[in-house]
Each structure stands twice: as C-alpha cells, then as structure tokens.
Design a protein around this motif. Structure first.
Motif, PDB file in Angstrom:
ATOM      1  N   ARG A 185       0.838  -1.197   0.000  1.00  0.00           N
ATOM      2  CA  ARG A 185       0.000   0.000   0.000  1.00  0.00           C
ATOM      3  C   ARG A 185       0.869   1.240   0.000  1.00  0.00           C
ATOM      4  NH1 ARG A 185      -0.200   2.248   5.143  1.00  0.00           N
ATOM      5  NH2 ARG A 185      -2.288   3.092   5.095  1.00  0.00           N
ATOM      6  N   ALA A 186       0.261   2.358  -0.370  1.00  0.00           N
ATOM      7  CA  ALA A 186       0.931   3.655  -0.298  1.00  0.00           C
ATOM      8  C   ALA A 186      -0.131   4.731  -0.087  1.00  0.00           C
ATOM      9  CB  ALA A 186       1.706   3.949  -1.580  1.00  0.00           C
ATOM     10  N   ILE A 187       0.228   5.738   0.683  1.00  0.00           N
ATOM     11  CA  ILE A 187      -0.627   6.914   0.837  1.00  0.00           C
ATOM     12  C   ILE A 187      -0.372   7.796  -0.371  1.00  0.00           C
ATOM     13  CG2 ILE A 187      -1.153   8.947   2.241  1.00  0.00           C
ATOM     14  CD1 ILE A 187      -1.921   6.269   3.556  1.00  0.00           C
ATOM     15  N   VAL A 188      -1.430   8.080  -1.134  1.00  0.00           N
ATOM     16  CA  VAL A 188      -1.258   8.839  -2.366  1.00  0.00           C
ATOM     17  C   VAL A 188      -1.767  10.268  -2.276  1.00  0.00           C
ATOM     18  CG1 VAL A 188      -1.216   6.786  -3.831  1.00  0.00           C
ATOM     19  CG2 VAL A 188      -3.399   7.910  -3.345  1.00  0.00           C
ATOM     20  N   SER A 189      -2.570  10.566  -1.252  1.00  0.00           N
ATOM     21  CA  SER A 189      -3.016  11.953  -1.055  1.00  0.00           C
ATOM     22  C   SER A 189      -3.469  12.135   0.380  1.00  0.00           C
ATOM     23  CB  SER A 189      -4.158  12.317  -2.021  1.00  0.00           C
ATOM     24  OG  SER A 189      -5.288  11.522  -1.806  1.00  0.00           O
ATOM     25  N   ARG A 190      -3.408  13.370   0.834  1.00  0.00           N
ATOM     26  CA  ARG A 190      -3.853  13.746   2.176  1.00  0.00           C
ATOM     27  C   ARG A 190      -4.619  15.048   2.083  1.00  0.00           C
ATOM     28  NH1 ARG A 190      -0.040  11.585   6.771  1.00  0.00           N
ATOM     29  NH2 ARG A 190       1.063  10.006   5.618  1.00  0.00           N
ATOM     30  N   GLY A 191      -5.562  15.212   2.982  1.00  0.00           N
ATOM     31  CA  GLY A 191      -6.341  16.445   2.997  1.00  0.00           C
ATOM     32  C   GLY A 191      -7.608  16.273   3.804  1.00  0.00           C
ATOM     33  N   SER A 192      -8.618  17.043   3.451  1.00  0.00           N
ATOM     34  CA  SER A 192      -9.892  16.981   4.160  1.00  0.00           C
ATOM     35  C   SER A 192     -10.579  15.649   3.878  1.00  0.00           C
ATOM     36  CB  SER A 192     -10.804  18.123   3.715  1.00  0.00           C
ATOM     37  OG  SER A 192     -11.229  17.916   2.386  1.00  0.00           O
ATOM     38  N   ARG A 193     -11.460  15.265   4.764  1.00  0.00           N
ATOM     39  CA  ARG A 193     -12.181  14.000   4.591  1.00  0.00           C
ATOM     40  C   ARG A 193     -12.952  13.989   3.265  1.00  0.00           C
ATOM     41  NH1 ARG A 193     -14.342   9.802   8.227  1.00  0.00           N
ATOM     42  NH2 ARG A 193     -15.913   8.722   7.005  1.00  0.00           N
ATOM     43  N   GLU A 194     -13.620  15.073   2.957  1.00  0.00           N
ATOM     44  CA  GLU A 194     -14.413  15.141   1.734  1.00  0.00           C
ATOM     45  C   GLU A 194     -13.536  14.961   0.496  1.00  0.00           C
ATOM     46  OE1 GLU A 194     -14.489  17.477   4.186  1.00  0.00           O
ATOM     47  OE2 GLU A 194     -16.399  16.867   5.089  1.00  0.00           O
TER      48      GLU A 194
END
Length: 105
Positions: free
Chosen positions: A72-81
């Motif tokens: 797995r990899a985290i591809v984006s971060r930000g607001s829940r929406e």
C-alpha cells in the motif's frame, strides 16, 4: 473519468530516492491509501497516479513501487471530503483504495 488536476495534490514523500523538492507535501488529517492487487499492471497504476493526481513520472513510479513492494501507499492527504473523492476516483479506475486517518500509515 475524473478531471485532470492542474497541480499535484498532497501525498507523503513515499520514496526515499526522491529529493525533498520532488516529494509531495503532506497536509490534512485524512489520507487516501491505494492497496496492491493482482489485477492491475504497474504501468497502469503509474498512469492513474499521473492522470488523477498530476504527479510527475518519478513520483508516480515511486508511489507505485511502494504499493507493489509494501502492499500500500498513501497517495493523497487532505480533508475527509477531498479524500473520499480520491478514494471514489481510485475505485472508478479499478484500483483498491481506502480512506484513513492521516498518521496511521
């Protein structure tokens, strides 16, 4: 198909072989994780990351490699929406993705 973004969205500096200037920035309390699967080709995953997130080829390849090698990899971060939108977009491309609290990767 999701619209192509004009600017790369945030993601962690997943690959250690990228310089600090090439690594996407980290922001937001939620994250989109893409998981490895036995169906999609690595070249297709790179294509999706470049198309949807507008990542450069080195960043997209580094994230794809992390998905392949670590599962797995985290591809984006930000607001829940925003992350819910990214998860849905990854599903529309046929990739396995989940919404997670940032910092749990």
């Amino acid at each position: 198909m999701p619209a192509v973004l004009s600017q790369p969205r945030s993601a962690p500096g997943a690959a250690t072989d990228l310089s600090p200037q090439e690594r996407p920035t980290v922001e937001g309390p939620w994250a989109t994780a893409v998981h490895n699967d036995p169906v999609n080709l690595m070249s297709y995953v790179v294509y999706v990351f470049r198309r949807h997130f507008a990542y450069s080829r080195p960043v997209a390849e580094a994230l794809m490699t992390q998905v392949h090698e670590e599962g797995r990899a985290i591809v984006s971060r930000g607001s829940r929406e925003r992350m819910e939108t990214d998860v849905q977009a990854m599903h529309s491309y046929g990739l396995r993705a989940t919404l997670e609290r940032a910092g749990e990767d």
